[in-house]
Motif scaffolding. Structure first.
Motif, PDB file in Angstrom:
ATOM      1  N   LYS A  38       1.312  -1.288   0.134  1.00  0.00           N
ATOM      2  CA  LYS A  38      -0.007  -0.019   0.246  1.00  0.00           C
ATOM      3  C   LYS A  38       0.792   1.488  -0.023  1.00  0.00           C
ATOM      4  CE  LYS A  38      -4.095  -1.783   2.047  1.00  0.00           C
ATOM      5  NZ  LYS A  38      -4.948  -1.449   3.788  1.00  0.00           N
ATOM      6  N   ASP A  39       0.730   2.207  -0.906  1.00  0.00           N
ATOM      7  CA  ASP A  39       0.963   3.573  -0.783  1.00  0.00           C
ATOM      8  C   ASP A  39       2.799   3.317  -1.229  1.00  0.00           C
ATOM      9  OD1 ASP A  39      -1.112   4.764  -0.392  1.00  0.00           O
ATOM     10  OD2 ASP A  39      -0.896   4.646   1.891  1.00  0.00           O
ATOM     11  N   LEU A  40       3.322   2.293  -2.377  1.00  0.00           N
ATOM     12  CA  LEU A  40       4.810   2.006  -2.110  1.00  0.00           C
ATOM     13  C   LEU A  40       5.033   3.201  -2.535  1.00  0.00           C
ATOM     14  CD1 LEU A  40       6.798  -0.629  -1.910  1.00  0.00           C
ATOM     15  CD2 LEU A  40       5.841  -0.920  -4.156  1.00  0.00           C
ATOM     16  N   ASP A  41       5.959   3.597  -3.437  1.00  0.00           N
ATOM     17  CA  ASP A  41       6.950   4.258  -3.643  1.00  0.00           C
ATOM     18  C   ASP A  41       8.621   2.977  -4.269  1.00  0.00           C
ATOM     19  OD1 ASP A  41       8.605   6.479  -4.934  1.00  0.00           O
ATOM     20  OD2 ASP A  41       9.199   7.019  -2.900  1.00  0.00           O
ATOM     21  N   ILE A  42       8.343   3.280  -5.506  1.00  0.00           N
ATOM     22  CA  ILE A  42       9.232   2.736  -6.213  1.00  0.00           C
ATOM     23  C   ILE A  42      10.000   3.060  -5.955  1.00  0.00           C
ATOM     24  CG2 ILE A  42       8.308   3.365  -7.997  1.00  0.00           C
ATOM     25  CD1 ILE A  42       9.279  -0.349  -7.912  1.00  0.00           C
ATOM     26  N   LYS A  43      10.910   4.477  -5.481  1.00  0.00           N
ATOM     27  CA  LYS A  43      12.439   5.257  -5.559  1.00  0.00           C
ATOM     28  C   LYS A  43      12.627   4.760  -4.689  1.00  0.00           C
ATOM     29  CE  LYS A  43      11.973   8.883  -7.822  1.00  0.00           C
ATOM     30  NZ  LYS A  43      11.437   9.836  -8.407  1.00  0.00           N
ATOM     31  N   ASN A  44      11.889   4.310  -3.423  1.00  0.00           N
ATOM     32  CA  ASN A  44      11.950   3.486  -2.092  1.00  0.00           C
ATOM     33  C   ASN A  44      12.415   2.905  -1.660  1.00  0.00           C
ATOM     34  OD1 ASN A  44      12.218   3.090   0.857  1.00  0.00           O
ATOM     35  ND2 ASN A  44      11.021   5.238   1.263  1.00  0.00           N
ATOM     36  N   ALA A  45      13.788   2.525  -2.245  1.00  0.00           N
ATOM     37  CA  ALA A  45      14.308   0.863  -1.910  1.00  0.00           C
ATOM     38  C   ALA A  45      14.511   0.600  -0.290  1.00  0.00           C
ATOM     39  CB  ALA A  45      15.723   1.100  -1.589  1.00  0.00           C
ATOM     40  N   ASP A  46      13.958   1.057   0.605  1.00  0.00           N
ATOM     41  CA  ASP A  46      13.140   0.333   2.004  1.00  0.00           C
ATOM     42  C   ASP A  46      12.496   0.217   1.816  1.00  0.00           C
ATOM     43  OD1 ASP A  46      15.678   0.952   3.145  1.00  0.00           O
ATOM     44  OD2 ASP A  46      15.277   2.733   4.195  1.00  0.00           O
ATOM     45  N   GLN A  47      10.840   0.491   1.383  1.00  0.00           N
ATOM     46  CA  GLN A  47       9.605   0.204   1.312  1.00  0.00           C
ATOM     47  C   GLN A  47       9.721  -0.588   0.338  1.00  0.00           C
ATOM     48  OE1 GLN A  47       6.944   3.287  -0.390  1.00  0.00           O
ATOM     49  NE2 GLN A  47       7.602   4.539   1.968  1.00  0.00           N
ATOM     50  N   VAL A  48      10.297  -0.899  -0.709  1.00  0.00           N
ATOM     51  CA  VAL A  48      10.349  -2.083  -1.954  1.00  0.00           C
ATOM     52  C   VAL A  48      11.123  -3.202  -0.874  1.00  0.00           C
ATOM     53  CG1 VAL A  48      11.732  -2.692  -3.933  1.00  0.00           C
ATOM     54  CG2 VAL A  48      10.584  -0.743  -3.809  1.00  0.00           C
ATOM     55  N   GLY A  49      12.269  -2.804  -0.460  1.00  0.00           N
ATOM     56  CA  GLY A  49      12.723  -4.564   0.697  1.00  0.00           C
ATOM     57  C   GLY A  49      11.258  -4.648   1.516  1.00  0.00           C
ATOM     58  N   LYS A  50      10.465  -4.045   2.044  1.00  0.00           N
ATOM     59  CA  LYS A  50       9.225  -4.587   3.137  1.00  0.00           C
ATOM     60  C   LYS A  50       8.628  -6.204   1.901  1.00  0.00           C
ATOM     61  CE  LYS A  50      10.153  -1.429   6.556  1.00  0.00           C
ATOM     62  NZ  LYS A  50      10.027   0.001   7.207  1.00  0.00           N
ATOM     63  N   MET A  51       8.435  -4.837   0.410  1.00  0.00           N
ATOM     64  CA  MET A  51       7.482  -5.071  -0.407  1.00  0.00           C
ATOM     65  C   MET A  51       8.301  -6.444  -0.731  1.00  0.00           C
ATOM     66  SD  MET A  51       6.670  -5.904  -3.570  1.00  0.00           S
ATOM     67  CE  MET A  51       7.876  -4.629  -4.558  1.00  0.00           C
ATOM     68  N   LEU A  52       9.649  -6.748  -0.779  1.00  0.00           N
ATOM     69  CA  LEU A  52      10.201  -7.908  -0.780  1.00  0.00           C
ATOM     70  C   LEU A  52       9.839  -8.713   0.020  1.00  0.00           C
ATOM     71  CD1 LEU A  52      11.879  -9.528  -3.175  1.00  0.00           C
ATOM     72  CD2 LEU A  52      13.802  -7.931  -2.968  1.00  0.00           C
ATOM     73  N   ASP A  53      10.276  -8.490   1.040  1.00  0.00           N
ATOM     74  CA  ASP A  53      10.453  -9.781   2.188  1.00  0.00           C
ATOM     75  C   ASP A  53       9.255 -10.389   1.828  1.00  0.00           C
ATOM     76  OD1 ASP A  53      12.767  -9.082   2.825  1.00  0.00           O
ATOM     77  OD2 ASP A  53      12.514  -8.372   4.533  1.00  0.00           O
TER      78      ASP A  53
END
Length: 125
Positions: A38-53
């Motif tokens: 939700k509200d993922l910012d593809i440019k935010n590596a930390d957010q992408v990392g959480k989604m990836l996990d």
């Protein structure tokens, strides 16, 4: 910027409201994935990392017929995370892998709806 918007649309394909969840661990894991997206910012590596996990967790409990689709999503997310917010790299990723991620997300969306009664709006079923 148009291509970056398309990339964001691909990522948000997996984001949506859960209407109901039944069917065991996969459905619960899928809910965690959607929540992390939700509200993922593809440019935010930390957010992408959480989604990836969360995507890795879902892929382990996913039905066999969509495990390969989850692998595509994970590979794409790993590349997006490695881009570390670099718009040019993200646009190149969308160009290079866009044709793979769309059908994978469509298959995942169909399985989510059929198995878990979860609607993933925007997945283009």
């Amino acid at each position: 910027m148009r291509k970056l918007a398309a990339l964001a649309a691909v990522v948000t394909m997996s984001v949506g409201a859960l209407t109901a969840c039944s069917g065991g661990d996969y459905c619960g894991d899928l809910k965690g994935y959607v929540d992390s997206s939700k509200d993922l910012d593809i440019k935010n590596a930390d957010q992408v990392g959480k989604m990836l996990d969360q995507a890795k967790k879902v892929s382990k409990s996913a039905p066999d017929d969509i495990k390969d689709d989850w692998k595509v999503v994970i590979d794409y997310a790993e590349k997006a995370q490695a881009a570390k917010g670099d718009t040019n790299k993200l646009v190149e990723l969308a160009k290079a892998d866009g044709e793979k991620i769309t059908p994978a997300m469509q298959a995942i969306s169909k399985q989510a709806k059929d198995t878990c009664k979860i609607d993933l709006p925007g997945a283009g079923s």
